[in-house]
Design a protein around this motif. Structure first.
Motif, short mmCIF file in Angstrom:
data_model
loop_
_atom_site.label_atom_id
_atom_site.label_comp_id
_atom_site.label_asym_id
_atom_site.label_seq_id
_atom_site.Cartn_x
_atom_site.Cartn_y
_atom_site.Cartn_z
N GLU A 319 0.83 -1.20 0.00
CA GLU A 319 0.00 0.00 0.00
C GLU A 319 0.87 1.26 0.00
O GLU A 319 0.60 2.23 -0.72
CB GLU A 319 -0.90 -0.04 1.25
N VAL A 320 1.93 1.24 0.81
CA VAL A 320 2.83 2.40 0.89
C VAL A 320 3.48 2.66 -0.47
O VAL A 320 3.52 3.80 -0.96
CB VAL A 320 3.90 2.18 1.99
N ARG A 321 3.97 1.59 -1.11
CA ARG A 321 4.61 1.76 -2.42
C ARG A 321 3.62 2.32 -3.43
O ARG A 321 3.94 3.22 -4.20
CB ARG A 321 5.17 0.43 -2.92
N ASP A 322 2.40 1.78 -3.43
CA ASP A 322 1.37 2.27 -4.36
C ASP A 322 1.12 3.76 -4.17
O ASP A 322 1.13 4.54 -5.11
CB ASP A 322 0.04 1.53 -4.14
N ARG A 323 0.90 4.13 -2.91
CA ARG A 323 0.55 5.52 -2.64
C ARG A 323 1.70 6.49 -2.92
O ARG A 323 1.47 7.65 -3.20
CB ARG A 323 0.10 5.68 -1.19
N MET A 324 2.92 5.97 -2.83
CA MET A 324 4.07 6.85 -3.05
C MET A 324 4.58 6.79 -4.49
O MET A 324 5.59 7.41 -4.83
CB MET A 324 5.21 6.48 -2.09
N GLY A 325 3.89 6.03 -5.32
CA GLY A 325 4.28 5.96 -6.72
C GLY A 325 5.55 5.16 -6.96
O GLY A 325 6.23 5.33 -7.97
N LEU A 326 5.87 4.28 -6.04
CA LEU A 326 7.10 3.50 -6.17
C LEU A 326 6.81 2.18 -6.90
O LEU A 326 7.07 1.09 -6.39
CB LEU A 326 7.70 3.20 -4.79
N ARG A 327 6.24 2.30 -8.09
CA ARG A 327 5.84 1.09 -8.82
C ARG A 327 5.70 1.45 -10.29
O ARG A 327 4.67 1.96 -10.72
CB ARG A 327 4.50 0.60 -8.26
N VAL A 328 6.73 1.16 -11.06
CA VAL A 328 6.67 1.52 -12.49
C VAL A 328 5.57 0.72 -13.19
O VAL A 328 4.97 1.16 -14.17
CB VAL A 328 8.07 1.33 -13.16
N SER A 329 5.25 -0.46 -12.64
CA SER A 329 4.22 -1.29 -13.28
C SER A 329 2.83 -0.67 -13.17
O SER A 329 1.88 -1.19 -13.74
CB SER A 329 4.22 -2.68 -12.65
N ALA A 330 2.72 0.45 -12.43
CA ALA A 330 1.44 1.16 -12.36
C ALA A 330 1.12 1.87 -13.68
O ALA A 330 -0.01 2.26 -13.94
CB ALA A 330 1.44 2.16 -11.21
N LEU A 331 2.12 2.08 -14.53
CA LEU A 331 1.88 2.73 -15.83
C LEU A 331 1.03 1.83 -16.71
O LEU A 331 1.24 0.61 -16.75
CB LEU A 331 3.22 2.99 -16.54
#
Ligand code: AMP
Ligand code: TRP
Length: 338
Positions: A319-331
């Motif tokens: 959850e922390v990574r998601d909210r902080m944008g620490l996930r290139v796969s979110a593109l």
């Protein structure tokens, strides 16, 4: 465990044999809290490395703390007991929190200032200590943190870190509260300073009746009471304050009246105290000896605790990574490479 139970988190350093100060100030509370709350108790080895230590001694220290906690009544069927370094997310969240923790806040922490003043070269780990502590607590969304008085400032900082992070990335972490127990500060046998392993003024939780008696026999009492026939002042006597922790109301009254009227001598008072301490600690010592002969059980408890914690900690970090944008796969484009 039902979701309605508030969550408790607390930690203890594997920095030597646990003593009656730890017992009265922390462990005894923890044992009582297990029935009311969902508890996580952590042996914080990563905090212990902020002070000089011997790597070769660390495994035994961690094991001994686990064993003593279990012997003292920490029950793995009621709570989760684990070792901090078994759950890598503690370090990861601590690093994340450095991005919202001002340097000035860390520099003004009393514990940091005290410890740093005693060292020639100060390591950054000592400064970062409260950030790791905040990560310990917030990783599990704990609401309450049973600690000694000296740790209240760190819990306040934890609240501030939670607030700052939430303000930037959205409401996610609760602001935990310190739960300071009834016994705030147990004095050492010197009657001067806080009971502390580093000062050599302790009674260890696993010491034998003979060792306990030898220590109490020479403990400081009222320095004004020079002779057996002089009356004493229980209010300035550390042996009397230990009676309050370990003796029945009758024995406390006996010690108090006997002292002020000189009906009893210090040695009588000490003998009764030693007997009462031994009576309370005896079951812990016996259970600890049993556990030492079945170390697999202790290892199993810690492994099960770590597994449970890794599952929770993994979800929090996701959850922390998601909210902080620490996930290139979110593109959106990342989906094509699945
Ligand atoms: P530490 O050994 O510093 O990791 O402390 C573990 C726990 O024991 C903390 O909650 C402390 O506040 C508590 N504690 C340690 N020494 C004492 C003492 N002399 N009196 C009361 N509580 C203590
Ligand atoms: N700093 C605490 C102490 O010295 C130990 C600790 C580490 C702790 N992490 C924690 C206590 C989290 C409560 C919650 O006593």
């Amino acid at each position: 465990m039902p979701e309605t139970k508030s969550r408790i988190f607390s930690g203890i350093q594997p920095s030597g044999e646990l003593h009656i100060g730890n017992y009265l100030g922390a462990i005894k509370n923890w044992v009582g809290l297990q029935d009311q709350y969902e508890c996580f108790f952590c042996i914080v080895d990563l905090h212990a490395i902020t002070q000089p230590f011997e790597a070769s001694e660390m495994p035994a220290r961690i094991f001994d703390v686990a064993l003593t906690l279990l012997a003292a009544g920490i029950d793995p069927d009621k709570c989760t007991l684990f070792v901090q370094s078994d759950v890598p997310e503690h370090s990861e969240l601590a690093w994340v929190f450095t991005s919202v923790t001002p340097l000035g806040e860390l520099e003004r922490m009393t514990q940091y200032k005290d410890k740093a003043a005693r060292q020639e070269s100060v390591l950054t780990g000592l400064l970062m200590y409260p950030v790791l502590q905040a990560a310990d607590i917030l990783l599990y969304h704990a609401h309450l943190v049973p600690v000694g008085e000296d740790q209240v400032q760190h819990i306040e900082l934890t609240r501030e870190i939670a607030r700052k992070w939430n303000a930037r990335y959205g409401e996610y972490f609760p602001e935990p509260e310190a739960l300071v127990g009834p016994v705030r500060r147990v004095l050492g046998l010197d009657g001067q300073a806080k009971m502390s392993k580093s000062l050599g003024n302790t009674i260890g939780l696993l010491e034998s009746p003979e060792e306990i008696w030898e220590k109490i026999r020479v403990a400081l009492t009222d320095p004004q009471r020079k002779r057996r026939k002089d009356p004493g002042n229980p209010n300035v006597c550390n042996v009397f304050s230990l009676h309050r922790h370990f003796s029945s109301a009758d024995d406390v009254a006996w010690a108090e009246q006997g002292c002020v009227s000189a009906a009893i001598g210090c040695i009588d008072c000490k003998r009764r105290l030693a007997g009462n301490i031994v009576k309370e600690l005896e079951p812990i010592r016996v259970r600890a000896a049993e556990l030492r002969s079945e170390p697999e059980y202790v290892f199993e408890v810690l492994a099960a605790g770590a597994e449970r914690c890794r599952a929770i900690a993994g979800r929090t970090m996701g959850e922390v990574r998601d909210r902080m944008g620490l996930r290139v796969s979110a593109l959106p484009a990342a989906g094509k490479h699945d």
